[in-house]
Design an enzyme around this catalytic site. Sequence first.
Site, mmCIF file in Angstrom:
data_model
loop_
_atom_site.group_PDB
_atom_site.id
_atom_site.type_symbol
_atom_site.label_atom_id
_atom_site.label_comp_id
_atom_site.label_asym_id
_atom_site.label_seq_id
_atom_site.Cartn_x
_atom_site.Cartn_y
_atom_site.Cartn_z
ATOM 1 N NE ARG A 7 -0.620 -0.836 4.843
ATOM 2 C CZ ARG A 7 -1.161 -1.120 6.004
ATOM 3 N NH1 ARG A 7 -2.471 -1.206 6.117
ATOM 4 N NH2 ARG A 7 -0.422 -1.292 7.078
ATOM 5 C CB CYS A 22 3.421 9.704 -6.707
ATOM 6 S SG CYS A 22 3.633 11.458 -6.304
ATOM 7 C CD GLU A 45 -1.360 3.575 10.316
ATOM 8 O OE1 GLU A 45 -0.523 2.936 9.665
ATOM 9 O OE2 GLU A 45 -1.614 3.337 11.500
ATOM 10 C CB CYS A 103 7.111 10.905 -3.602
ATOM 11 S SG CYS A 103 7.104 10.210 -5.268
ATOM 12 C CD GLU A 157 -5.469 1.288 12.138
ATOM 13 O OE1 GLU A 157 -4.357 0.786 12.380
ATOM 14 O OE2 GLU A 157 -5.845 1.581 10.999
ATOM 15 C CD GLU A 176 -1.147 -5.556 8.472
ATOM 16 O OE1 GLU A 176 -0.379 -4.762 9.029
ATOM 17 O OE2 GLU A 176 -2.295 -5.252 8.097
ATOM 18 N N PRO A 192 -1.199 -12.917 11.084
ATOM 19 C CG PRO A 192 1.094 -13.133 11.383
ATOM 20 C CD PRO A 192 0.081 -12.585 10.460
ATOM 21 C CG HIS A 193 -2.469 -7.317 13.618
ATOM 22 N ND1 HIS A 193 -3.343 -6.878 14.595
ATOM 23 C CD2 HIS A 193 -1.561 -6.326 13.467
ATOM 24 C CE1 HIS A 193 -2.975 -5.676 14.996
ATOM 25 N NE2 HIS A 193 -1.891 -5.310 14.334
HETATM 26 C C1 GAL Z 1 -1.749 0.174 10.994
HETATM 27 C C2 GAL Z 1 -2.584 0.164 9.725
HETATM 28 C C3 GAL Z 1 -3.517 -1.034 9.682
HETATM 29 C C4 GAL Z 1 -2.774 -2.272 10.071
HETATM 30 C C5 GAL Z 1 -2.189 -2.091 11.439
HETATM 31 C C6 GAL Z 1 -1.480 -3.303 11.972
HETATM 32 O O1 GAL Z 1 -0.566 0.871 10.814
HETATM 33 O O2 GAL Z 1 -3.340 1.343 9.604
HETATM 34 O O3 GAL Z 1 -4.067 -1.136 8.397
HETATM 35 O O4 GAL Z 1 -1.766 -2.509 9.145
HETATM 36 O O5 GAL Z 1 -1.273 -1.039 11.398
HETATM 37 O O6 GAL Z 1 -0.900 -3.061 13.229
#
Ligand code: GAL
Length: 664
Positions: free
Chosen positions: A107, A111, A146, A154, A297, A346, A348-349
Amino acid sequence: MEKRLYHGAAFYPELWSSDVIAQDILLMKEAGINVARIGEFAWSRMEPEEDNIDISFFVDVINQLHANGIQTVMCTPTPTPPIWFTHGHPERMYVDENGTVMGHGSRQHACTNNAYFRKRAAIITEHIAKAIGPLPGVIGWQIDNEFKAHVAECMCETCKDLWHQWLQDRYGTVERLNEAWGTDIWSEYYHRFDQVPQPGAAPFLHNSSLRTMYQLFSYEKIAEFSDEQAAIIRNYSKAPITHNSSVAFHVDNERLFKNLDFASFDTYANFDNMPGYLINCDLFRNFKQGKDFWIMETSTSFSASLESYAKPHPNGYLRSEAVAAYALGAEAFCYWLWRQQRAGCEQPHGSVISAWGKPTVGYQSVLEVEQARKRIEPVIVASRPTQAEVAITYSDRSKAFLKTEPHRKLNHRGLVTSFYERFVDMGIHRDLTPEGADLDGYKLLFTPFLHYVSSDYRERAKALVERGGIWVIGPLTGGRTENHTVHTDAALSLELEQLAGVETLFTYPMEGTTTLGSAFGVSAPLSMWSSVFEPKGASAVGLLEQGLTPGKAFITEHRCGKGRIVMLGSMPTGEEGDLLLRKLIDHYAAEAGVTLRTDVTPGTIVAPRHTDTHDLWVVVNMNGDGGTVTIPVQATDALTQEIIQPGTLELGAFEYRIVQFSRQ
Ligand code: GAL
């Protein structure tokens, strides 16, 4: 809308079947999730082929959520432009400082200044805003995701042209740029703006002005993109708009939030990094004064990706994080993510629900957060966070200066967090205030690590001092001009030095010089790039011993109006250094008449709030060891209505209390 506290999660319905979505909505209700954030990576679902746009899937999901009492924060999907946008178009992609052009995938690969990107981003955003703006379930918007988390400035051809334009707007004539940057050095002299390079690959370091200005240019451009997106949404929706940012990204948060409606951030600080968590709350509260912020988040237990994972939170910690956040001014506490990812990088998150639809290791903690949220909601929504008496200036512009000139790998976030940590430990309530913030109402101001002190900032700080406040300047403050050059009238500029009643004799790095600084009865080794003072009207408070310049001052104090200006020329280190700084903070907090402080034990915090008739202390144990705080006068427990007698109040592991004092 009636004020409430939100408990939310990032939700990716585009990745799941309608059955799973229906199950998820039921499970969200069970877990007490009342807001879902959706859409930020779903561009290819919304526009699978160029101009074939269909938002109805999301309209349907939002309506289903709403029918079940769950509100939505809708995002624009611009961090992940689809393959039709990127394939065969290297000129639309992000280029890093080594000249590497990003390919499709991951992601932030495009630019954000590319004209065609802006065009397509505007088109998709307009479609989303039109389709989703009128839906009753939409309570807010998030632009992109983010900004500049994975990428920085860039170096593509589009950015090069915009850079030249930006320079022209800033300097007017190339002659002024040459003068400001001192380009006679190393034959850098430019004849036209279009000759000025981007700070890409080079055999050795670039000119400091070039590097810092390129970062400021990049800061401005990403904020302009955010402004552009917000303006489109506002044509179709009255719901407030935010962006999920952080102090770790390559953005100027103060500028970014200027044209947004509320501030929000993401944090994945570990359990043992309490200041790394709290600093966000004390800062983001102040980007939009008077408005609650969101934690957009955080993980229910641990963050992870294919390449690494963090330590899971101990049981009980998540609730402490949530209560602390709500108490410090958060309107929402949201997780990344609701259902564990089945695919991608991601997998395992940590999440609320597993990919197979069962509670995760963090699930019980989520239920505890929900219980606490319901319990404290009436008290929190009926009160406001209380402004601190102590302000610590935070500047992302300074972060740019430090990235250009990190001395020996100094890191802005690390420096600011460890400086800030002492105030938390000492029970002093504090605001991290953006560089441009109004300083009214503060008694004690700290300005560490602000390389360039603008005249506007200086005047606001001086006004605070003149009305009786104390301003502590340093370390690493004032030594550079607006263009990241060295002052030529005095080391820290004549204006600042005259105001502070000092002359800076030398500036040099103190590490390894055996220099000790002695003040407040403590002698400590000094470090970092330091300033050595000769008082010129000020009095010496801290003196140097041994080393290269013994007998000279590194802390001075000068009367100004009804207040005082304190210069802190160096950074005391080690255990003694920490003690010296604590003594300094303690001393000036007392001198400035700071009363908003408690004797709370380290690992427990007090978040002060107030109503028209009461003061409240939300006390939260965050380290799991329990703690104490002294209650000065008889109070009431705002949650149980029991009387709390003056004296020591004890809290168990991860316990929280809300103590209410009536104001006479
Ligand atoms: C953040 C992001 C999320 C996810 C998360 C994992 O930086 O906005 O999409 O990747 O981290 O910790």
